[in-house]
Design a protein around this motif. Structure first.
Motif, mmCIF file in Angstrom:
data_model
loop_
_atom_site.group_PDB
_atom_site.id
_atom_site.type_symbol
_atom_site.label_atom_id
_atom_site.label_comp_id
_atom_site.label_asym_id
_atom_site.label_seq_id
_atom_site.Cartn_x
_atom_site.Cartn_y
_atom_site.Cartn_z
ATOM 1 N N LEU A 1 0.863 -1.187 0.000
ATOM 2 C CA LEU A 1 0.000 0.000 0.000
ATOM 3 C C LEU A 1 0.894 1.231 0.000
ATOM 4 C CD1 LEU A 1 -1.905 -1.449 3.026
ATOM 5 C CD2 LEU A 1 -2.897 -1.379 0.722
ATOM 6 N N VAL A 2 0.792 2.037 -1.042
ATOM 7 C CA VAL A 2 1.679 3.188 -1.152
ATOM 8 C C VAL A 2 0.879 4.482 -1.085
ATOM 9 C CG1 VAL A 2 3.232 4.425 -2.721
ATOM 10 C CG2 VAL A 2 3.478 1.964 -2.403
ATOM 11 N N PHE A 3 1.202 5.297 -0.086
ATOM 12 C CA PHE A 3 0.587 6.616 0.077
ATOM 13 C C PHE A 3 1.674 7.640 -0.206
ATOM 14 C CE2 PHE A 3 -1.588 3.535 2.657
ATOM 15 C CZ PHE A 3 -2.930 3.807 2.450
ATOM 16 N N GLN A 4 1.556 8.328 -1.336
ATOM 17 C CA GLN A 4 2.661 9.179 -1.770
ATOM 18 C C GLN A 4 2.371 10.674 -1.607
ATOM 19 O OE1 GLN A 4 2.618 8.951 -6.378
ATOM 20 N NE2 GLN A 4 2.591 11.093 -5.735
ATOM 21 N N PRO A 5 3.415 11.443 -1.359
ATOM 22 C CA PRO A 5 3.247 12.893 -1.277
ATOM 23 C C PRO A 5 3.255 13.546 -2.666
ATOM 24 C CG PRO A 5 5.529 12.298 -0.788
ATOM 25 C CD PRO A 5 4.783 11.012 -1.052
ATOM 26 N N ALA A 6 2.824 14.800 -2.697
ATOM 27 C CA ALA A 6 3.182 15.746 -3.765
ATOM 28 C C ALA A 6 2.870 15.305 -5.186
ATOM 29 C CB ALA A 6 4.675 16.069 -3.637
ATOM 30 N N GLU A 7 1.662 14.779 -5.409
ATOM 31 C CA GLU A 7 1.296 14.498 -6.808
ATOM 32 C C GLU A 7 1.090 15.789 -7.570
ATOM 33 O OE1 GLU A 7 -0.405 13.938 -10.450
ATOM 34 O OE2 GLU A 7 -1.554 14.955 -8.915
ATOM 35 N N GLU A 8 0.524 16.804 -6.875
ATOM 36 C CA GLU A 8 0.166 18.053 -7.561
ATOM 37 C C GLU A 8 1.367 18.965 -7.777
ATOM 38 O OE1 GLU A 8 -2.706 18.505 -8.745
ATOM 39 O OE2 GLU A 8 -4.232 17.548 -7.499
ATOM 40 N N THR A 9 2.474 18.705 -7.092
ATOM 41 C CA THR A 9 3.573 19.664 -7.169
ATOM 42 C C THR A 9 4.770 19.107 -7.936
ATOM 43 O OG1 THR A 9 4.216 18.995 -4.932
ATOM 44 C CG2 THR A 9 2.905 21.001 -5.156
ATOM 45 N N ASP A 10 5.562 18.244 -7.293
ATOM 46 C CA ASP A 10 6.785 17.860 -8.006
ATOM 47 C C ASP A 10 6.957 16.353 -8.180
ATOM 48 O OD1 ASP A 10 7.365 17.159 -5.448
ATOM 49 O OD2 ASP A 10 9.418 17.904 -5.492
ATOM 50 N N GLY A 11 5.878 15.597 -8.096
ATOM 51 C CA GLY A 11 6.009 14.180 -8.417
ATOM 52 C C GLY A 11 6.624 13.343 -7.314
ATOM 53 N N GLY A 12 5.901 13.214 -6.206
ATOM 54 C CA GLY A 12 6.366 12.388 -5.088
ATOM 55 C C GLY A 12 6.565 10.934 -5.482
ATOM 56 N N ALA B 1 -2.296 15.310 -16.581
ATOM 57 C CA ALA B 1 -1.082 14.575 -16.236
ATOM 58 C C ALA B 1 -1.211 13.979 -14.841
ATOM 59 C CB ALA B 1 0.121 15.496 -16.288
ATOM 60 N N GLU B 2 -0.410 12.972 -14.572
ATOM 61 C CA GLU B 2 -0.458 12.235 -13.307
ATOM 62 C C GLU B 2 0.913 11.643 -13.059
ATOM 63 O OE1 GLU B 2 -1.208 10.353 -10.738
ATOM 64 O OE2 GLU B 2 -3.107 11.301 -10.249
ATOM 65 N N ASP B 3 1.434 11.819 -11.859
ATOM 66 C CA ASP B 3 2.771 11.257 -11.639
ATOM 67 C C ASP B 3 2.731 9.745 -11.421
ATOM 68 O OD1 ASP B 3 2.073 10.956 -8.985
ATOM 69 O OD2 ASP B 3 3.805 12.041 -8.195
ATOM 70 N N PHE B 4 1.548 9.154 -11.484
ATOM 71 C CA PHE B 4 1.461 7.684 -11.490
ATOM 72 C C PHE B 4 2.272 7.112 -12.663
ATOM 73 C CE2 PHE B 4 -0.528 3.606 -12.608
ATOM 74 C CZ PHE B 4 -0.460 2.956 -11.379
ATOM 75 N N GLY B 5 2.445 7.929 -13.716
ATOM 76 C CA GLY B 5 3.232 7.515 -14.882
ATOM 77 C C GLY B 5 4.621 6.995 -14.517
ATOM 78 N N TYR B 6 5.191 7.486 -13.414
ATOM 79 C CA TYR B 6 6.516 7.002 -12.999
ATOM 80 C C TYR B 6 6.502 5.507 -12.673
ATOM 81 C CZ TYR B 6 8.344 11.778 -12.586
ATOM 82 O OH TYR B 6 8.761 13.056 -12.851
ATOM 83 N N PHE B 7 5.413 5.040 -12.060
ATOM 84 C CA PHE B 7 5.354 3.603 -11.722
ATOM 85 C C PHE B 7 5.383 2.767 -13.000
ATOM 86 C CE2 PHE B 7 3.340 5.595 -7.977
ATOM 87 C CZ PHE B 7 4.154 5.080 -6.989
ATOM 88 N N GLY B 8 4.631 3.258 -14.001
ATOM 89 C CA GLY B 8 4.537 2.514 -15.260
ATOM 90 C C GLY B 8 5.846 2.433 -16.025
ATOM 91 N N LYS B 9 6.797 3.293 -15.687
ATOM 92 C CA LYS B 9 8.107 3.214 -16.344
ATOM 93 C C LYS B 9 8.886 2.000 -15.860
ATOM 94 C CE LYS B 9 10.477 6.851 -17.731
ATOM 95 N NZ LYS B 9 11.182 8.146 -17.827
ATOM 96 N N TRP B 10 8.518 1.500 -14.680
ATOM 97 C CA TRP B 10 9.302 0.416 -14.068
ATOM 98 C C TRP B 10 8.577 -0.913 -14.006
ATOM 99 C CZ3 TRP B 10 14.256 1.564 -13.595
ATOM 100 C CH2 TRP B 10 14.604 2.901 -13.525
ATOM 101 N N VAL B 11 7.270 -0.873 -13.803
ATOM 102 C CA VAL B 11 6.512 -2.136 -13.684
ATOM 103 C C VAL B 11 5.232 -2.012 -14.510
ATOM 104 C CG1 VAL B 11 7.381 -2.765 -11.394
ATOM 105 C CG2 VAL B 11 5.350 -1.326 -11.572
#
Ligand SMILES: [Zn+2]
Ligand SMILES: [Zn+2]
Length: 392
Positions: free
Chosen positions: A133-144, A335-345
């Motif tokens: 379970l991942v709760f991440q910071p700063a989606e709206e600002t700099d891509g937590g 845009a959504e920083d969830f895209g970072y996860f998709g770069k790896w898995v």
């Protein structure tokens, strides 16, 4: 069978899930300042006996629910941050912090994922592998998300797939939308300045008028999507700010502007700024003026893995009915920083509808509001995705 159990358990926990949403909604925190939110998440996870790490990438929280035996690991992600907006909705759980509001639904993402944690925690002996379970910071600002990945959130145990949901105002309540391939665009920010000879407003022939040059450049920027890029490639070039001059009778020396570029195509993220700079160069050069131009790539596009899209589609179909799941839903230039996860898995991102009475609800505005009942869709969908992925 299991779906019925997920539905029952989520209904049992519904009051607690809604209460979490209300608590977070009352105390919205901006990106990287989600201290109280993270504390609440850690407390809920601890009360469930879930192994928890805090302080990941600042305020990030990670929980791990191991199943009955070894297996794969599925990551479920929620973002925690609010926005610098003064809430103007009259709800019992209205924001108590002036100028801060959960106007994108991230309060619901946290509550919905904690709900899934409550459900999955009780279903531990029905699945093999782990739920992270991942709760991440700063989606709206700099891509937590990027920073959490840097701090190892995809390792130990190694993550095999990642899923995330976004409550979505353009979609009706009870409806779910996703698509294989490009789902959300990549943003690239840009800044430009035009420097030219200023002077008296009555004698423009003695100046190079940077305002006129800026007007031409901004207009010409729109020829990039329409004339320089293949029309089958979705591209947005938006100039969102422009400043220059003060008086009615003075032509200024400088005009500055900024904005955002959106595309799904990584290569175009280099091509479009280059085209913009060429325009600035040509227009200013023709008039003996000069310019500066700078661009910065932000999040990668959200690209849904076709197989994971299938897992998410089938899971939500069990929860809301296949008729309510649109698995070829239109991609968004947002845009959504969830895209970072998709770069790896392999990953999939899902829109969960919150629009009422056929009226779309715009995000990022002071009247943003949605019903608690939609939390159940989130909780059930996430829980079902986890058990289905681990079973498959
Ligand atoms: Zn947002
Ligand atoms: Zn959001």
């Amino acid at each position: 069978m299991l779906t019925e159990r997920i539905k029952e358990l989520s209904s049992e926990h519904f009051a607690a899930i809604a209460d979490i949403r209300h608590k977070i909604h009352r105390h919205p925190e901006l990106g990287d300042e989600e201290y109280a939110t993270a504390k609440l998440i850690a407390e809920v996870l601890a009360s469930l006996g879930i192994e928890t790490r805090t302080g990941v990438a600042g305020t990030g929280v990670v929980g791990l629910i191991p199943g009955r035996g070894p297996g794969r690991t599925v990551l479920l992600r929620a973002d925690m941050d609010a926005l610098p907006i003064q809430e103007e909705v009259d709800v019992a759980f209205k924001s108590t912090v002036p100028g801060r509001m959960h106007a994108c639904g991230h309060d619901g993402h946290v509550a919905g994922l904690l709900g899934a944690a409550m459900v999955l925690n009780e279903l531990r002996d029905t699945f093999d592998g782990n739920v992270k379970l991942v709760f991440q910071p700063a989606e709206e600002t700099d891509g937590g998300a990027a920073r959490m990945i840097q701090e190892g959130v995809l390792e130990d145990p190694k993550v095999d797939a990642a899923f995330g949901c976004h409550l979505w105002g353009q979609l009706a309540e009870g409806k779910v939308q996703l698509c294989p391939g490009p789902m959300m665009a990549s943003p690239t920010a840009f800044w430009f300045k035009i420097f030219a000879k200023g002077g008296h407003g009555a004698y423009p022939h003695l100046t190079a008028d940077p305002i006129l040059l800026a007007a031409q450049a901004i207009t010409f920027f729109q020829s990039i999507p329409s004339r320089r890029i293949n029309p089958l490639e979705p591209v947005v070039v938006t100039v969102s700010a422009i400043h220059g001059g003060e008086a009615t009778n003075v032509i200024p020396e400088v005009v500055e502007g900024k904005g955002t570029i959106r595309t799904f195509n990584e290569a175009l993220r280099d091509v479009i700024p280059m085209e913009m700079e060429n325009i600035l160069k040509g227009i200013t050069g023709a008039q003996g003026a000069t310019y500066s131009f700078e661009s910065r790539k932000s999040y990668p596009p959200v690209i849904n893995d076709p197989r994971m899209t299938g897992v998410a589609r089938d899971a939500f179909a069990k929860v809301v009915g296949a008729d309510n799941v649109d698995a070829s839903g239109a991609p968004s230039m947002g845009a959504e920083d969830f895209g970072y996860f998709g770069k790896w898995v392999p990953s999939a991102f899902v829109f969960v509808g919150i629009g009422r009475d056929g009226v779309p609800m715009a995000h990022h505005q002071p009247h943003f509001q949605w019903e608690d009942k939609n939390l159940l869709v989130l909780t059930r969908g996430l829980a079902q995705i986890a058990v289905d992925f681990l079973a498959g």
